[in-house]
Write an enzyme that holds these catalytic residues in place. Structure first.
Site, PDB file in Angstrom:
ATOM      1  N   LYS A  23       0.936  -0.766  -0.106  1.00  0.00           N
ATOM      2  CA  LYS A  23      -0.103  -0.157   0.202  1.00  0.00           C
ATOM      3  C   LYS A  23       1.260   1.303   0.351  1.00  0.00           C
ATOM      4  O   LYS A  23       0.637   2.176  -1.238  1.00  0.00           O
ATOM      5  CB  LYS A  23      -0.782  -0.295   1.097  1.00  0.00           C
ATOM      6  N   GLU A  63      10.627  -5.433   3.536  1.00  0.00           N
ATOM      7  CA  GLU A  63      10.324  -6.565   3.223  1.00  0.00           C
ATOM      8  C   GLU A  63      10.338  -6.571   1.399  1.00  0.00           C
ATOM      9  O   GLU A  63      11.201  -7.108   0.332  1.00  0.00           O
ATOM     10  CB  GLU A  63       9.382  -7.504   3.619  1.00  0.00           C
ATOM     11  N   GLY A 121      -4.888  -5.353   5.190  1.00  0.00           N
ATOM     12  CA  GLY A 121      -4.816  -5.781   4.116  1.00  0.00           C
ATOM     13  C   GLY A 121      -4.733  -7.174   4.612  1.00  0.00           C
ATOM     14  O   GLY A 121      -4.812  -7.844   3.735  1.00  0.00           O
ATOM     15  N   ARG A 122      -5.196  -7.599   5.496  1.00  0.00           N
ATOM     16  CA  ARG A 122      -6.222  -8.689   5.295  1.00  0.00           C
ATOM     17  C   ARG A 122      -6.766  -8.906   4.928  1.00  0.00           C
ATOM     18  O   ARG A 122      -7.419 -10.445   5.069  1.00  0.00           O
ATOM     19  CB  ARG A 122      -5.181  -9.260   7.551  1.00  0.00           C
ATOM     20  N   GLU A 129      -4.605 -11.622  14.198  1.00  0.00           N
ATOM     21  CA  GLU A 129      -3.933 -10.041  14.093  1.00  0.00           C
ATOM     22  C   GLU A 129      -5.313  -9.321  14.152  1.00  0.00           C
ATOM     23  O   GLU A 129      -4.921  -8.110  14.806  1.00  0.00           O
ATOM     24  CB  GLU A 129      -3.767 -10.027  12.074  1.00  0.00           C
ATOM     25  N   HIS A 185      -0.318 -38.247  11.649  1.00  0.00           N
ATOM     26  CA  HIS A 185       0.986 -38.564  12.180  1.00  0.00           C
ATOM     27  C   HIS A 185       2.568 -37.922  13.149  1.00  0.00           C
ATOM     28  O   HIS A 185       3.142 -37.706  12.357  1.00  0.00           O
ATOM     29  CB  HIS A 185       1.342 -39.337  10.611  1.00  0.00           C
ATOM     30  N   LYS A 220       9.360  -2.937  14.667  1.00  0.00           N
ATOM     31  CA  LYS A 220      10.245  -2.388  14.066  1.00  0.00           C
ATOM     32  C   LYS A 220      10.700  -0.846  14.163  1.00  0.00           C
ATOM     33  O   LYS A 220      11.597  -1.392  13.345  1.00  0.00           O
ATOM     34  CB  LYS A 220       8.765  -1.494  12.635  1.00  0.00           C
TER      35      LYS A 220
END
Lengths: 526, 526
Positions: free
Chosen positions: A206, A212, A266-267, A352, A383, A493
């Site tokens: 955005k 990253e 965002g999510r 979040e 398993h 951050k």
């Protein structure tokens, strides 16, 4: 402390009801009610919620619905849908539902109807995806695009990644890859073997400042430029962003920037142009069907009575388990390999959104909020950590997700999958309380839901994803949380910037961190 | 109820000590001790455990070590290493450590020295991996093998998968794929685009009756036979199994069957011939280095004083958090994309080993046992569930895993990774207790360890994996659990067989499950 909720009559009635039920084992509740399966299921267009294996009676649901009513769920739901600024800390509307709306009702934000912009963005995504898929859009050397690399993190990664994986049988376009991690290996291993001349990068951020994403975009850009030169950038990079200046500086043409809005978190953004990579993989028509499925769930959520409203009931069962049964974790177990990223997707969506301890009124919540979400695919988990689920010292609640239709023509595999899913749910609930060997005792009493999709196609996936979006909203309303911000990601951050900048630390804490960083980095000098 | 442990003097001293520390915030403990970083770290050959960010003082470690001594840890450790039948429910020795032993000490099981068999198996793996990698072993049409598909589930999948992914930079052999799930999509999507003539299947199942593995092996066999005929099976299938009859019936030649032993549990088996796919990917020499790293950890575990013994300290910190600080979950966060499967690997290793509530004496444990293990790669999780880790209503403990050396020559990416890892640990511990905005308050007080590898190579990976194996053993000793069986997986299998067989259900529970199965399967008929 915000203790109002826990002092209400309804909350106390729920506590009392919980104590009444305590003497009953889950198996007695389940087997004691005629037509339990029918009573405890809801269905919407090929998505069913089956909640028979919960410690609930009709009275429980009745009391939980009263809790939702007391917390004014319907009014708050309507506020969200009509664009009120329900994201109070950021003073923003929350309108991801408008991105998939089927009607022409205006979508008003600050007095402006956003519907024309929404439609224009949807058409721009469809046009671009079509051009790439049809070979109209070509790389710098005139070759068609065979690989798309989506560079984004968090909501710019997990939703599109899940959709592309889940709908793999519908993907006949370019192969879409996802790169998220700051670790260069993520990008480098993805690029290995790709031809720059046939690779398109979709950079999703955005602000176009996400560390990253920018690291990866710059490294990808170097890779492309080394092969094809600077001028090629504009044919091999597009962006989803609001920061037009930064995008242009990067070398992406204005016409190849797709919009975002601050009223889409965002999510919750895969329905927006953030879903461009989905449209590139499965085509714009299928992307539309994904949105249509979500829209059908929106309509159901907006109109169905609370006791028969799937996201509401799913949310209230979770509150029952979290706040009254003291269950702090949910296992999410899709019995479907294509849904292998669903647990990770839901981790973000749920943890979040409701992983918070401060209410909308700025007080510390006096009750438990969002649980741990973890999980893996059935039958793989059987398993592995299912040993713990069956016999561990902690009880968790489980959400199974199954698919009814076998679209792979391998009936033996498919029957095994569905049988094991039901068997696990049964073993969790009933246990095995008699055995000559102590280690073969299973306490049972472990609740679960089974969510069943008619088939794994765009429409039903849309139903499923919107179901969980609204589930989380409902829980946020009851817990009086703002489910739409994420203030808890900022401190880390800030501290990381301090370490990366190399400037002298100020204060004891910063100095300690700097020492720690130096110490563990130094290990490599030995 | 097995309450002995909690009534011992040492346990009560720990409780009292916990209460004394309660008034202190983690930041005060951390910043209040001179040389905290040095005191709270252990290192072994390039793997360091840094536990400064735990609510512990030297006295805590002292008391915890006393607990281990009280529970006769050293004696029980020695019993395991010398081949006593410490897996009491199955009456088996536990000797995965013998698979990597560097000395020629006999490995006695039931009066027989197993070392010759172990060595022979290791040599057979090395020879076969070499033949395939060197193009000596060819497919049925005379072509070299380019793709290996490992078909196994649980321990026959997660360990080899992790090692192959983690050591990707060392992989110059055939590309190794992993198929585990009963869902046919797992196999079919893996086979897509592979050439049968250049594909080798490694079927891993001790009993050769594991349902998922056999389903996948049979479907893979059909795929191969359809392309190359029945006779090709023997050149394209090998097995790791003890069931020679079943393997031969399948069409695999005796000479291409690799051994397993009942004194190696599935989740500890990657060091055995189950690691064949690892040797195929990275070569036998590198596989040996992996084992050598583990052997170095074994030696350390066997000989280091408890307070300086890395697996012991890691385990005791976990017990401190689980039993005295009431922390029910651990987040496992590798800041390294190649270790992305580590959380899933550890989920099995830990949750299947200690996810139990019955002691070795057959009594219900009166205390909490193994925690939930969940996690994902940093920095990806920072944009997802870290919100919950920082501000959720539950406190979990975190294990960070970092790598000091940048072997990708991308210093900017690497520095970001390590900075963020330390910053997250700092934010968890210190929090941010003052702010004008309530949503910007972080309570802090969240403990973590940082495990740091000098570099990501076979040797250091071996150190890391053996560290966690022994950590789990230590916790099992203190909790008086048998960490080496998995009785909790049987009930679900039994119930699934009932559903799959189609026979009439007997009893109310079975009838209910059958009705559930029919109901949710029927959804597809609409």
């Amino acid at each position: 402390m915000a203790a109002r909720l826990t002092q209400t009559v309804v909350w106390r009635n729920l506590e009392q009801h919980r104590d009444e039920l305590k003497a009953m084992r889950l198996q007695d509740i389940v087997l004691g009610e005629a037509k339990r399966l029918e009573t405890c299921s809801l269905e919407l267009e090929g998505l069913s919620l089956n909640y028979a294996f919960n410690h609930v009676t009709p009275k429980t649901i009745d009391l939980l619905v009263k809790l939702a009513e007391q917390e004014k769920l319907e009014g708050k739901r309507d506020q969200m849908f009509r664009g009120d600024k329900v994201n109070v800390t950021e003073n923003r509307a929350v309108l991801h539902t408008a991105l998939r709306q089927k009607t022409n009702h205006p979508v008003m934000v600050d007095g402006k109807d956003m519907l024309p912009e929404i439609k224009a963005a949807r058409e721009k995504v469809a046009k671009f995806a079509g051009d790439v898929r049809d070979g109209v859009w070509l790389g710098a050397t005139g070759k068609p695009i065979k690989h798309v690399v989506n560079i984004g993190i968090g909501g710019s990664d997990l939703g599109p990644r899940l959709a592309v994986e889940a709908l793999a049988l519908h993907a006949i376009g370019p192969k879409v890859h996802f790169v998220a991690n700051a670790d260069a290996y993520d990008l480098l291993s993805t690029l290995k073997g790709l031809d720059p001349a046939q690779t398109l990068f979709v950079v999703v951020s955005k602000t176009f400042t996400t560390q990253e994403t920018l690291l990866n975009a710059q490294t990808a850009r170097q890779w492309l430029v080394a092969a094809l030169g600077e001028k090629a950038v504009q044919k091999h990079f597009v962006a989803v962003s609001t920061n037009q200046a930064a995008v242009e500086t990067f070398g992406i043409k204005m016409e190849n920037v797709f919009p975002m809005w601050d009223w889409v978190g965002g999510r919750f953004s895969l329905w927006s142009a953030v879903g461009l990579s989905i449209a590139l993989a499965i085509g714009a028509d299928n992307f539309q069907k994904l949105c249509d499925g979500a829209a059908a769930m929106d309509e159901h959520f907006r109109t169905a009575p609370l006791a028969y409203n799937m996201p509401v009931v799913l949310a209230l069962l979770g509150i029952w388990q979290r706040n009254f049964q003291n269950i702090s974790a949910r296992a999410v177990l899709p019995y479907c390999e294509r849904l292998r990223s669903f647990p990770r997707f839901l981790q973000q969506l749920d943890m979040e959104s409701n992983g918070k301890s401060v209410t909308r009124d700025g007080e510390a919540a006096a009750y438990a909020t969002g649980p741990i979400i973890f999980g893996d695919c059935g039958t793989v988990g059987q398993h592995s950590f299912h040993q713990w689920l069956h016999q561990g010292s902690e009880i968790v609640a489980t959400d199974f997700i199954g698919v009814a239709e076998d679209d792979l023509n391998h009936a033996d595999h498919h029957r095994a999958l569905v049988s094991h899913m039901v068997a696990q749910a049964g073993a969790f609930a009933f246990g095995q309380t008699e055995s000559t060997k102590p280690e073969d005792i299973y306490a049972g009493n472990r609740p679960s839901n089974i969510l069943m999709l008619l088939r794994l196609d765009p429409y039903h996936l849309g139903l499923l994803l919107a179901l969980f979006e609204h589930k989380i909203f409902v829980q946020g309303v009851v817990w009086n949380l703002n489910s739409f911000d994420q203030p808890g990601v900022e401190l880390g951050k800030k501290l990381a910037r301090g370490l990366e900048s190399g400037t002298a630390p100020s204060g004891d804490q910063a100095a300690f961190l700097k020492g720690f960083f130096t110490r563990i980095s130094r290990i490599s000098k030995k």
